[in-house]
Design an enzyme around this catalytic site. Structure first.
Site, mmCIF file in Angstrom:
data_model
loop_
_atom_site.group_PDB
_atom_site.id
_atom_site.type_symbol
_atom_site.label_atom_id
_atom_site.label_comp_id
_atom_site.label_asym_id
_atom_site.label_seq_id
_atom_site.Cartn_x
_atom_site.Cartn_y
_atom_site.Cartn_z
ATOM 1 N N SER A 37 0.853 -1.186 0.000
ATOM 2 C CA SER A 37 0.000 0.000 0.000
ATOM 3 C C SER A 37 0.890 1.236 0.000
ATOM 4 O O SER A 37 1.692 1.420 -0.915
ATOM 5 C CB SER A 37 -0.958 -0.026 1.196
ATOM 6 O OG SER A 37 -1.861 1.068 1.148
ATOM 7 N N THR A 38 0.806 2.064 1.033
ATOM 8 C CA THR A 38 1.582 3.305 1.070
ATOM 9 C C THR A 38 3.076 3.021 0.929
ATOM 10 O O THR A 38 3.643 2.275 1.714
ATOM 11 C CB THR A 38 1.328 4.046 2.398
ATOM 12 O OG1 THR A 38 -0.073 4.183 2.589
ATOM 13 C CG2 THR A 38 1.983 5.417 2.392
ATOM 14 N N HIS A 47 -2.731 -1.060 -3.283
ATOM 15 C CA HIS A 47 -3.857 -0.144 -3.108
ATOM 16 C C HIS A 47 -3.654 1.088 -3.989
ATOM 17 O O HIS A 47 -2.693 1.842 -3.808
ATOM 18 C CB HIS A 47 -3.969 0.297 -1.647
ATOM 19 C CG HIS A 47 -4.274 -0.819 -0.713
ATOM 20 N ND1 HIS A 47 -4.045 -0.748 0.646
ATOM 21 C CD2 HIS A 47 -4.791 -2.062 -0.923
ATOM 22 C CE1 HIS A 47 -4.411 -1.870 1.228
ATOM 23 N NE2 HIS A 47 -4.861 -2.691 0.293
ATOM 24 N N MET A 71 -0.059 1.266 5.162
ATOM 25 C CA MET A 71 -0.861 1.573 6.340
ATOM 26 C C MET A 71 -1.856 0.457 6.610
ATOM 27 O O MET A 71 -2.268 -0.254 5.708
ATOM 28 C CB MET A 71 -1.632 2.891 6.115
ATOM 29 C CG MET A 71 -0.786 4.144 6.167
ATOM 30 S SD MET A 71 -1.699 5.643 5.679
ATOM 31 C CE MET A 71 -3.123 5.529 6.752
ATOM 32 N N ASP A 90 -4.154 -4.738 6.161
ATOM 33 C CA ASP A 90 -4.598 -5.575 5.053
ATOM 34 C C ASP A 90 -3.508 -6.581 4.673
ATOM 35 O O ASP A 90 -2.353 -6.214 4.482
ATOM 36 C CB ASP A 90 -4.949 -4.693 3.853
ATOM 37 C CG ASP A 90 -5.632 -5.459 2.732
ATOM 38 O OD1 ASP A 90 -6.262 -6.488 3.021
ATOM 39 O OD2 ASP A 90 -5.539 -5.013 1.572
#
Length: 363
Positions: A183-184, A210, A303, A306
């Site tokens: 993600s991030t 993401h 973050m 998940d």
């Protein structure tokens, strides 16, 4: 601790809107705003913020030029404010390659949409990025002080997160499928890892990153131009092939389907209740449920949590598991959640991950 923020945007409306959204949180403070890149560099010197939100399209000096100068002279966390157009996607991917940590959407209809739709996400990203290990590395541990010997006492159990002590992934059995969640900070991490894999990677690779739906195809195309393996945005029903990396499209879940010699891609909006779409947990769980061969699962920077639950399910089925270490993560959220569940074989910094993959696949 209060996070000090510089907001950079050529739109007075956007500057005011971002400031209002941020300052409704008591721990966030906009110390200055700037109308373009030149103004931003001057405000950086004057106000010394902890983080910058940066627009891309601005007069005099655009966001990408400003970002290059920030990273050269005042390296600090930068959150891009990006349109969700194809052009905005390309510029945002450029920004992430140049050192920006993440982005928030700047809708063309922002003036008429509910500010609350993105306020919580904005505030949380600013908090996490301002504390990113990328810019706030842990100091080296001090050697323990020498103390006089004293009688032994019974040890008292303490609550701690067990960090896997291994130095390599299990070599056997060799995985037949590679799955990755991020993600991030993930776009830059994947851009570091995937080009190091050779064209003869003997397995398919499924990746959930993401990302909005308008970003995933340009992202896959960019990676394909950098890599020896073939990288593409995944399509419904396509058979999985060795040496090919499939990026989950934004806005829809990617699952492993059991049809075909190596399986296939399944795309579905279900479950609609998932916090993320695509979701790493949904992909990993589908692999745990339907794949019958050996799996290597990896969780990179991001973050939240998940992927941790899905990795735990894969580990119960005998998968090899790898997580990025805190020292290289932009945000140590998703990998930490997996480590806390005790389902990670190896924790490694980003520069070492490609090497671990190559050794495991004997490349």
């Amino acid at each position: 601790m209060t996070v000090r923020i510089l907001v950079v945007d050529d739109s007075p409306f956007m500057r005011k809107s971002l400031q209002k959204m941020l300052e409704e949180a008591p721990d966030l403070k906009v110390v200055a705003t700037a109308r373009d890149g030149i103004d931003a560099l001057e405000k950086l010197e004057e106000h010394k913020p902890d983080l910058v939100t940066l627009d891309i399209e601005m007069p005099r000096m655009d966001g990408l030029t400003c970002l290059r100068k920030i990273m050269a002279t005042h390296p600090l966390p930068v959150l891009m404010v990006s349109s969700l157009t194809q052009e905005g996607a390309q510029a945002t991917l450029d920004a992430l390659s140049l050192g920006a940590l993440d982005f928030i959407p700047k809708e063309s209809s922002f003036a008429t949409m509910s500010i609350m739709q993105i306020q919580q996400d904005l505030q949380e990203k600013v908090r996490r990025l301002a504390a990113s290990p990328r810019f706030h590395p842990r100091p080296p541990a001090e050697p323990p002080a020498v103390r006089p010997a004293r009688p032994a006492v019974p040890s008292v159990p303490i609550s701690a997160v067990p960090i896997p002590a291994g130095t390599a992934l299990p070599a056997s059995p060799t995985a037949e499928l590679l799955v990755i969640g991020s993600s991030t900070g993930g776009p830059k991490a994947l851009q570091d890892i995937l080009p190091a894999l050779p064209a003869d990677l003997p397995v398919p690779c499924l990746i959930v990153q993401h990302m909005p739906s308008t970003f995933t195809r340009p992202f896959a195309d960019r990676l394909d131009g950098l890599c020896q393996v073939h990288v593409k945005e995944a399509e419904q029903g396509e058979p999985l092939k060795a040496g090919t990396v499939y990026i989950a499209p934004g806005g829809i879940h990617m699952l492993y389907g059991a049809r075909g010699p190596k399986g296939c891609v399944e795309l579905t909006p279900e479950p609609v209740s998932s916090l993320h779409r695509p979701s790493v947990d949904v992909l990993f769980q589908s692999v745990a449920d339907h794949y019958r061969g050996q799996v290597l699962a990896t969780i990179l920077t991001g973050m939240g949590a998940d992927g941790a639950k899905g990795m735990e399910q894969l580990k119960r089925k005998g998968a090899h598991t790898l997580a990025e270490s805190e020292e290289s993560c932009v945000v140590y959220g998703m990998p930490r959640a997996a480590v806390e569940r005790g389902c990670v074989d190896l924790v490694a910094p980003l520069p070492d991950i490609a090497g671990h993959l190559r050794r495991h696949f004997r490349l």
